[in-house]
Design a protein around this motif. Structure first.
Motif, PDB file in Angstrom:
ATOM      1  N   ALA A 285       3.625   3.753  11.170  1.00  0.00           N
ATOM      2  CA  ALA A 285       4.948   2.813  11.483  1.00  0.00           C
ATOM      3  C   ALA A 285       5.691   2.276  10.083  1.00  0.00           C
ATOM      4  O   ALA A 285       6.786   2.310   9.946  1.00  0.00           O
ATOM      5  N   ALA A 286       4.559   1.873   9.356  1.00  0.00           N
ATOM      6  CA  ALA A 286       4.954   1.567   7.987  1.00  0.00           C
ATOM      7  C   ALA A 286       5.652   2.433   7.051  1.00  0.00           C
ATOM      8  O   ALA A 286       6.723   2.450   6.515  1.00  0.00           O
ATOM      9  N   TYR A 287       5.094   3.845   7.190  1.00  0.00           N
ATOM     10  CA  TYR A 287       5.791   4.957   6.414  1.00  0.00           C
ATOM     11  C   TYR A 287       7.195   5.209   6.961  1.00  0.00           C
ATOM     12  O   TYR A 287       8.170   5.506   6.129  1.00  0.00           O
ATOM     13  N   LEU A 288       7.433   5.109   8.298  1.00  0.00           N
ATOM     14  CA  LEU A 288       8.648   5.595   8.878  1.00  0.00           C
ATOM     15  C   LEU A 288       9.541   4.339   8.441  1.00  0.00           C
ATOM     16  O   LEU A 288      10.854   4.647   8.708  1.00  0.00           O
TER      17      LEU A 288
ATOM     18  N   GLN B  85       0.894  -1.124  -0.192  1.00  0.00           N
ATOM     19  CA  GLN B  85       0.077  -0.043  -0.043  1.00  0.00           C
ATOM     20  C   GLN B  85       0.852   1.311   0.160  1.00  0.00           C
ATOM     21  O   GLN B  85       1.820   1.393   0.745  1.00  0.00           O
ATOM     22  N   ILE B  86       0.652   2.208  -0.849  1.00  0.00           N
ATOM     23  CA  ILE B  86       1.486   3.468  -0.873  1.00  0.00           C
ATOM     24  C   ILE B  86       0.893   4.228   0.111  1.00  0.00           C
ATOM     25  O   ILE B  86      -0.503   4.947   0.284  1.00  0.00           O
ATOM     26  N   LEU B  87       1.697   4.921   0.926  1.00  0.00           N
ATOM     27  CA  LEU B  87       1.222   5.909   1.901  1.00  0.00           C
ATOM     28  C   LEU B  87       1.802   7.350   1.651  1.00  0.00           C
ATOM     29  O   LEU B  87       2.960   7.276   1.283  1.00  0.00           O
ATOM     30  N   VAL B  88       0.796   8.233   1.858  1.00  0.00           N
ATOM     31  CA  VAL B  88       1.147   9.568   1.589  1.00  0.00           C
ATOM     32  C   VAL B  88       0.890  10.405   2.743  1.00  0.00           C
ATOM     33  O   VAL B  88      -0.199  10.190   3.503  1.00  0.00           O
ATOM     34  N   GLN B  89       1.771  11.436   3.074  1.00  0.00           N
ATOM     35  CA  GLN B  89       1.544  12.459   4.142  1.00  0.00           C
ATOM     36  C   GLN B  89       1.079  13.710   3.476  1.00  0.00           C
ATOM     37  O   GLN B  89       2.062  14.278   2.797  1.00  0.00           O
TER      38      GLN B  89
END
Length: 140
Positions: A69-72, A23-27
């Motif tokens: 957590a996944a993003y970091l 999954q692509i996560l975006v901030q």
């Protein structure tokens, strides 16, 4: 970090299927554009600092969320999108909407001036928050 380990963590809680992309996560950040214009005329560095403060605060506040957590875990693959709000009123209205819709975020308020400058969401799949941000354009 070894790429395979990061992928395994991202797929935790989901059925791991060969060939499935993580999954692509975006901030997302929404920064006030009017602060760069008269009568404020803040320099670019000051605006960048506001976005950095908001992003860091949102990551810290929501550090225990699985998306954060996944993003970091994938520092080299972070995705951020910086959008612009035309003014303080628009920024505050967005903050109210996000609050009502239970979208995790941080409204950064510069002190001691008490000026709302930026909203940062915790990392999200873009499909989950796009509807709240689609009226904002990329910050220029």
């Amino acid at each position: 970090m070894h790429r395979g380990i990061g992928l395994a963590f991202q797929l935790r809680g989901k059925m791991a299927v060969a060939g499935v992309e993580p999954q692509i996560l975006v901030q997302y950040l929404v920064l006030r554009k009017d602060l760069s214009q008269a009568p404020f005329s803040w320099p670019a560095g000051a605006l960048v600092a506001q976005a950095c403060h908001a992003a860091t605060a949102a990551l810290h506040i929501h550090q225990d969320h699985p998306h954060t957590a996944a993003y970091l875990r994938e520092l080299g693959r972070m995705r951020k999108v910086v959008l612009e709000a035309p003014d303080e009123t628009t920024l505050k209205l967005l903050a109210e909407t996000l609050q009502q819709k239970n979208i995790d975020h941080k409204l950064w308020v510069e002190q001691p001036e008490n000026i709302p400058t930026c909203i940062a969401l915790r990392p999200y799949p873009k499909e989950e928050v796009n509807q709240y941000l689609k009226k904002f354009r990329l910050f220029k």
